[in-house]
Motif scaffolding. Structure first.
Motif, short mmCIF file in Angstrom:
data_model
loop_
_atom_site.label_atom_id
_atom_site.label_comp_id
_atom_site.label_asym_id
_atom_site.label_seq_id
_atom_site.Cartn_x
_atom_site.Cartn_y
_atom_site.Cartn_z
N ALA A 20 -55.40 41.11 -62.80
CA ALA A 20 -55.79 39.80 -62.57
C ALA A 20 -56.42 39.17 -63.99
O ALA A 20 -57.31 40.01 -64.43
N THR A 21 -56.22 37.89 -64.16
CA THR A 21 -57.04 37.65 -65.31
C THR A 21 -57.11 36.12 -65.32
O THR A 21 -56.31 35.51 -64.83
N ARG A 22 -58.40 35.41 -65.79
CA ARG A 22 -58.80 34.35 -65.64
C ARG A 22 -59.47 33.97 -66.88
O ARG A 22 -60.34 34.67 -67.42
N THR A 53 -62.22 31.36 -68.43
CA THR A 53 -63.30 30.42 -68.32
C THR A 53 -63.58 29.64 -69.59
O THR A 53 -63.01 30.04 -70.80
N PRO A 54 -64.42 28.66 -69.75
CA PRO A 54 -64.70 28.06 -70.91
C PRO A 54 -65.32 28.97 -71.86
O PRO A 54 -65.27 28.74 -73.13
N THR A 55 -66.03 30.12 -71.34
CA THR A 55 -66.78 31.28 -72.29
C THR A 55 -66.30 32.32 -72.49
O THR A 55 -66.41 32.92 -73.28
N THR A 56 -65.47 32.82 -71.09
CA THR A 56 -65.33 34.36 -71.21
C THR A 56 -63.82 34.38 -70.52
O THR A 56 -63.33 33.88 -69.64
N THR A 57 -63.18 35.40 -70.98
CA THR A 57 -62.05 35.75 -70.46
C THR A 57 -62.13 37.16 -69.69
O THR A 57 -62.81 38.05 -69.76
N LEU A 58 -61.84 36.87 -68.18
CA LEU A 58 -62.02 37.80 -66.98
C LEU A 58 -60.72 38.72 -66.99
O LEU A 58 -59.62 38.11 -66.88
N ILE A 59 -60.97 40.11 -66.71
CA ILE A 59 -59.71 40.75 -66.62
C ILE A 59 -60.25 41.77 -65.48
O ILE A 59 -60.97 42.70 -65.71
N GLY A 60 -59.43 41.77 -64.51
CA GLY A 60 -59.43 43.01 -63.37
C GLY A 60 -58.39 43.84 -63.83
O GLY A 60 -57.13 43.38 -63.83
N VAL A 61 -58.81 45.15 -63.90
CA VAL A 61 -57.63 46.05 -64.19
C VAL A 61 -57.62 47.38 -63.09
O VAL A 61 -58.69 47.64 -62.78
N PRO A 62 -56.41 46.97 -62.52
CA PRO A 62 -56.46 48.16 -61.41
C PRO A 62 -56.33 49.67 -61.83
O PRO A 62 -56.02 50.04 -63.01
N PRO A 63 -56.49 50.63 -61.08
CA PRO A 63 -56.50 52.03 -61.48
C PRO A 63 -55.17 52.52 -62.08
O PRO A 63 -54.06 52.48 -61.11
N PHE A 64 -54.95 53.02 -63.32
CA PHE A 64 -53.93 53.11 -63.92
C PHE A 64 -52.94 54.44 -62.89
O PHE A 64 -51.63 54.49 -62.82
N SER A 65 -53.98 55.44 -62.24
CA SER A 65 -53.21 56.29 -61.55
C SER A 65 -52.39 55.95 -60.20
O SER A 65 -51.61 56.48 -59.82
N GLN A 66 -52.93 54.81 -60.02
CA GLN A 66 -52.11 54.09 -58.81
C GLN A 66 -51.13 53.17 -59.16
O GLN A 66 -50.11 52.86 -58.45
N THR A 67 -51.25 52.40 -60.33
CA THR A 67 -50.30 51.40 -60.48
C THR A 67 -49.46 51.76 -61.84
O THR A 67 -48.33 50.93 -61.81
N GLY A 68 -49.94 52.63 -62.70
CA GLY A 68 -49.04 52.78 -63.92
C GLY A 68 -49.24 51.75 -64.78
O GLY A 68 -48.47 51.41 -65.68
#
Length: 194
Positions: free
Chosen positions: A149-151, A153-168
């Motif tokens: 997931a990513t979003r 904001t006016p100041t920051t790019t937020l990035i949620g990164v899932p575990p590579f071992s589970q999602t590739g």
């Protein structure tokens, strides 16, 4: 998944050697199951754990990690702070808030781990709390997210990164534009789909 706990470290060490031979810099951030301190901020992995990947392109960082990359201020965590925050804050209809909402709360409150030391073990500090955000990052990364997931904001790019071992899945960030791109790696299949 190996019964030998050192097997994963040996594989990582060999993989890092390959990456750095190609000139790719790598930051190694520990997580809650890694052989380092349990309390936040976690210390970097000891150099003896990755003996062949000790060169100037491999940076063993603490968790959380704050660094300047390409002129951008980047903070990354293993996600334990966000996962714990999601347990304590409910959104509409008493459902847990999303990874991105929890990340945004840490920015609003200027604190990376607002539930520490109560439910995330943090090291006590007399002078200054190292989890306080004195400056908002350009990029905030949360590892072990339930999904990518990513979003912005006016100041920051937020990035949620899932575990590579589970999602590739892996995530690329263009540090000039802060554009985020998801890469999916899949195992090759033969003509029959096997």
């Amino acid at each position: 998944s190996s019964p030998d706990p050192l097997f994963g470290l040996k594989e990582l060490d060999a993989f890092l050697v390959q990456l750095t031979r190609a000139g790719i810099p790598v930051d190694i951030l520990p997580g809650k199951n890694d052989p380092t301190t349990a309390n936040w901020p976690q210390r970097p992995l000891h150099s003896s754990l990755l003996p062949h990947a000790n060169n100037n392109l491999v940076h063993r960082t603490p968790n959380p990690s704050a660094a300047i990359h390409g002129g951008k201020f980047v903070i990354a965590t293993d996600g334990a702070n966000i996962e714990d925050l999601q347990l304590h804050i409910l959104g509409p209809e008493q459902s847990p808030i999303s990874t991105l909402d929890a990340m945004q709360k840490t920015l609003e409150w200027s604190h990376l781990c607002p539930t520490g030391p109560d439910s995330v073990p943090t090291v006590p500090h007399l002078e200054q709390d190292p989890m306080v955000l004195e400056e908002l990052p350009h990029v905030l990364v949360c590892g072990n997210a339930t999904q990518f997931a990513t979003r912005t904001t006016p100041t920051t790019t937020l990035i949620g990164v899932p575990p590579f071992s589970q999602t590739g899945e892996a995530v690329l960030v263009n540090l000039e534009t802060l554009k985020v791109e998801l890469l999916r790696f899949q195992e090759e299949t033969d003509i029959d789909g096997n």
